[in-house]
Write a protein that holds these residues in place. Structure first.
Motif, PDB file in Angstrom:
ATOM      1  N   LEU A  61      38.625   2.036  20.076  1.00  0.00           N
ATOM      2  CA  LEU A  61      38.224   2.648  18.811  1.00  0.00           C
ATOM      3  C   LEU A  61      39.351   2.454  17.813  1.00  0.00           C
ATOM      4  N   LEU A  62      39.085   1.673  16.783  1.00  0.00           N
ATOM      5  CA  LEU A  62      40.053   1.438  15.713  1.00  0.00           C
ATOM      6  C   LEU A  62      39.458   2.018  14.435  1.00  0.00           C
ATOM      7  N   ARG A  63      40.243   2.855  13.787  1.00  0.00           N
ATOM      8  CA  ARG A  63      39.710   3.626  12.661  1.00  0.00           C
ATOM      9  C   ARG A  63      40.016   3.007  11.307  1.00  0.00           C
ATOM     10  N   CYS A  64      39.022   3.074  10.429  1.00  0.00           N
ATOM     11  CA  CYS A  64      39.173   2.552   9.073  1.00  0.00           C
ATOM     12  C   CYS A  64      38.416   3.466   8.120  1.00  0.00           C
ATOM     13  N   ASN A  65      39.087   3.919   7.087  1.00  0.00           N
ATOM     14  CA  ASN A  65      38.444   4.655   6.003  1.00  0.00           C
ATOM     15  C   ASN A  65      38.655   3.900   4.705  1.00  0.00           C
ATOM     16  N   TYR A  66      37.665   3.933   3.857  1.00  0.00           N
ATOM     17  CA  TYR A  66      37.732   3.158   2.624  1.00  0.00           C
ATOM     18  C   TYR A  66      37.477   4.044   1.426  1.00  0.00           C
ATOM     19  N   SER A  67      37.851   3.538   0.289  1.00  0.00           N
ATOM     20  CA  SER A  67      37.535   4.160  -0.982  1.00  0.00           C
ATOM     21  C   SER A  67      36.976   3.066  -1.885  1.00  0.00           C
ATOM     22  N   SER A  68      35.807   3.343  -2.453  1.00  0.00           N
ATOM     23  CA  SER A  68      35.205   2.330  -3.310  1.00  0.00           C
ATOM     24  C   SER A  68      34.325   3.000  -4.354  1.00  0.00           C
ATOM     25  N   SER A  69      34.403   2.529  -5.559  1.00  0.00           N
ATOM     26  CA  SER A  69      33.605   3.089  -6.647  1.00  0.00           C
ATOM     27  C   SER A  69      32.222   2.441  -6.730  1.00  0.00           C
ATOM     28  N   VAL A  70      32.013   1.395  -5.958  1.00  0.00           N
ATOM     29  CA  VAL A  70      30.722   0.712  -5.924  1.00  0.00           C
ATOM     30  C   VAL A  70      30.326   0.558  -4.463  1.00  0.00           C
ATOM     31  N   PRO A  71      29.035   0.318  -4.183  1.00  0.00           N
ATOM     32  CA  PRO A  71      28.652   0.079  -2.774  1.00  0.00           C
ATOM     33  C   PRO A  71      29.520  -1.020  -2.194  1.00  0.00           C
ATOM     34  N   PRO A  72      30.176  -0.723  -1.102  1.00  0.00           N
ATOM     35  CA  PRO A  72      31.205  -1.658  -0.624  1.00  0.00           C
ATOM     36  C   PRO A  72      30.676  -2.753   0.287  1.00  0.00           C
ATOM     37  N   TYR A  73      31.386  -3.860   0.269  1.00  0.00           N
ATOM     38  CA  TYR A  73      31.322  -4.819   1.358  1.00  0.00           C
ATOM     39  C   TYR A  73      32.536  -4.522   2.245  1.00  0.00           C
ATOM     40  N   LEU A  74      32.318  -4.413   3.543  1.00  0.00           N
ATOM     41  CA  LEU A  74      33.405  -4.055   4.459  1.00  0.00           C
ATOM     42  C   LEU A  74      33.536  -5.095   5.558  1.00  0.00           C
ATOM     43  N   PHE A  75      34.760  -5.322   5.969  1.00  0.00           N
ATOM     44  CA  PHE A  75      35.049  -6.380   6.917  1.00  0.00           C
ATOM     45  C   PHE A  75      36.044  -5.900   7.971  1.00  0.00           C
ATOM     46  N   TRP A  76      35.934  -6.483   9.144  1.00  0.00           N
ATOM     47  CA  TRP A  76      36.999  -6.434  10.136  1.00  0.00           C
ATOM     48  C   TRP A  76      37.391  -7.880  10.475  1.00  0.00           C
ATOM     49  N   TYR A  77      38.707  -8.082  10.448  1.00  0.00           N
ATOM     50  CA  TYR A  77      39.285  -9.360  10.845  1.00  0.00           C
ATOM     51  C   TYR A  77      40.210  -9.117  12.034  1.00  0.00           C
ATOM     52  N   VAL A  78      40.371 -10.167  12.856  1.00  0.00           N
ATOM     53  CA  VAL A  78      41.284 -10.103  13.980  1.00  0.00           C
ATOM     54  C   VAL A  78      42.306 -11.232  13.846  1.00  0.00           C
ATOM     55  N   GLN A  79      43.547 -10.914  14.196  1.00  0.00           N
ATOM     56  CA  GLN A  79      44.604 -11.922  14.160  1.00  0.00           C
ATOM     57  C   GLN A  79      45.281 -11.962  15.520  1.00  0.00           C
ATOM     58  N   TYR A  80      45.122 -13.082  16.216  1.00  0.00           N
ATOM     59  CA  TYR A  80      45.814 -13.291  17.471  1.00  0.00           C
ATOM     60  C   TYR A  80      47.218 -13.829  17.178  1.00  0.00           C
ATOM     61  N   PRO A  81      48.136 -13.679  18.095  1.00  0.00           N
ATOM     62  CA  PRO A  81      49.524 -14.106  17.845  1.00  0.00           C
ATOM     63  C   PRO A  81      49.613 -15.542  17.352  1.00  0.00           C
ATOM     64  N   ASN A  82      50.376 -15.709  16.292  1.00  0.00           N
ATOM     65  CA  ASN A  82      50.651 -17.030  15.713  1.00  0.00           C
ATOM     66  C   ASN A  82      49.396 -17.747  15.210  1.00  0.00           C
ATOM     67  N   GLN A  83      48.399 -16.976  14.802  1.00  0.00           N
ATOM     68  CA  GLN A  83      47.184 -17.564  14.253  1.00  0.00           C
ATOM     69  C   GLN A  83      46.827 -16.890  12.930  1.00  0.00           C
ATOM     70  N   GLY A  84      45.873 -17.483  12.233  1.00  0.00           N
ATOM     71  CA  GLY A  84      45.346 -16.877  11.016  1.00  0.00           C
ATOM     72  C   GLY A  84      44.335 -15.795  11.341  1.00  0.00           C
ATOM     73  N   LEU A  85      43.829 -15.141  10.304  1.00  0.00           N
ATOM     74  CA  LEU A  85      42.847 -14.079  10.493  1.00  0.00           C
ATOM     75  C   LEU A  85      41.464 -14.684  10.711  1.00  0.00           C
ATOM     76  N   GLN A  86      40.718 -14.107  11.651  1.00  0.00           N
ATOM     77  CA  GLN A  86      39.359 -14.550  11.934  1.00  0.00           C
ATOM     78  C   GLN A  86      38.397 -13.398  11.659  1.00  0.00           C
ATOM     79  N   LEU A  87      37.265 -13.725  11.083  1.00  0.00           N
ATOM     80  CA  LEU A  87      36.263 -12.708  10.799  1.00  0.00           C
ATOM     81  C   LEU A  87      35.629 -12.212  12.092  1.00  0.00           C
ATOM     82  N   LEU A  88      35.667 -10.898  12.293  1.00  0.00           N
ATOM     83  CA  LEU A  88      34.990 -10.271  13.438  1.00  0.00           C
ATOM     84  C   LEU A  88      33.568  -9.880  13.073  1.00  0.00           C
ATOM     85  N   LEU A  89      33.442  -9.193  11.933  1.00  0.00           N
ATOM     86  CA  LEU A  89      32.133  -8.737  11.465  1.00  0.00           C
ATOM     87  C   LEU A  89      32.253  -8.278  10.027  1.00  0.00           C
ATOM     88  N   LYS A  90      31.068  -8.132   9.383  1.00  0.00           N
ATOM     89  CA  LYS A  90      31.062  -7.638   8.014  1.00  0.00           C
ATOM     90  C   LYS A  90      29.821  -6.803   7.748  1.00  0.00           C
TER      91      LYS A  90
END
Lengths: 112, 113
Positions: free
Chosen positions: B20-49
C-alpha cells in the motif's frame, strides 16, 4: 517503437567544461520535457516544449543551463560552464498530447 | 494549482504481503492521476493512470489504484508483493495544460524475504 532515446548514457567531465545532453522523443509526440533527479532534490522539471516551442523554463536553475528543440525529433540540454553541483541524472520525456509522459533511460552526469 | 503528497518516503514489506503506497492530491480541476515506477538505474515507467473513466484502475504487474474524490486520494496497492517490485514509485497529477505533470517526492519500496 524505440522509445525516447537519450545520449550519452553516462558523462564524466571536469568543472568548467561544456556539457551537451541529447534527446530524441518518440515520433509523433508533440511535448518534450527535461527533468533532473538527485537524491537531495528528487525529480525536478527543468523546461518543457510544446510543438518545439519552449513553454516554461522556470525550472532551469541558472543561466548556465540552456535547452533547444530545433525540430520535432531532437532536443538538447546544455550546461556551460558545468559545476560539481550539476551532477545528477537528467531525464528527457515526451508526450503525445494525452498527459501521459514517456521517459528515456536518462543521462548520468558527473562533474568533477 | 495542482500538488501531490506521497506519505512515507520508505515502505518495507515482506514478500507475499500487501503493498500500500499512499498518494493524496490537490487539484482545482478534475484530475488526471498517474503512478510511475522507477527501477534502479532506469527511467520512469508508467504503471497506471486515472482519467475519469473508472475509479478503480488496473495497471501492469498486478498493481491497481483507486480514485477517491472525497478523500482526494489515489493510493496504489498490490495484494502480494514480489521481490521484483522493489523500486521507487512516483504519484503524479496532470496540471491541465501542455501535458505537464506534477510529481510527488516518491516512495521507495523494499521487499524482504
Amino acid at each position: 517503437d524505440a522509445g525516447v532515446i537519450q545520449s550519452p548514457r553516462h558523462e564524466v567531465t571536469e568543472m568548467g567544461q561544456e556539457v551537451t545532453l541529447r534527446c530524441k522523443p518518440i515520433s509523433g509526440h508533440n511535448s518534450l520535457f527535461w527533468y533532473r533527479q538527485t537524491m537531495m532534490r528528487g525529480l525536478e522539471l527543468l523546461i518543457y516544449f510544446n510543438n518545439n516551442v519552449p513553454i516554461d523554463d522556470s525550472g532551469m536553475p541558472e543561466d548556465r543551463f540552456s535547452a533547444k528543440m530545433p525540430n520535432a525529433s531532437f532536443s538538447t540540454l546544455k550546461i556551460q560552464p558545468s559545476e560539481p553541483r550539476d551532477s545528477a541524472v537528467y531525464f528527457c520525456a515526451s508526450s503525445p498530447g494525452t498527459e501521459t509522459q514517456y521517459f528515456g533511460p536518462g543521462t548520468r552526469l558527473l562533474v568533477l | 494549482a495542482q500538488s501531490v503528497t506521497q506519505l512515507g518516503s520508505h515502505v518495507s514489506v515482506s514478500e507475499g504481503a500487501l503493498v500500500l503506497l499512499r498518494c493524496n492530491y490537490s487539484s482545482s480541476v478534475p484530475p488526471y492521476l498517474f503512478w510511475y515506477v522507477q527501477y534502479p538505474n532506469q527511467g520512469l515507467q508508467l504503471l497506471l493512470k486515472y482519467t475519469s473513466a473508472a475509479t478503480l484502475v488496473k495497471g501492469i504487474n498486478g498493481f491497481e489504484a483507486e480514485f477517491k474524490k472525497s478523500e482526494t486520494s489515489f493510493h496504489l496497492t498490490k495484494p502480494s508483493a514480489h521481490m521484483s517490485d522493489a523500486a521507487e514509485y512516483f504519484c503524479a497529477v496532470g496540471s491541465g495544460g501542455y501535458n505537464k505533470l506534477i510529481f510527488g517526492a516518491g516512495t521507495r519500496l523494499a521487499v524482504h524475504p
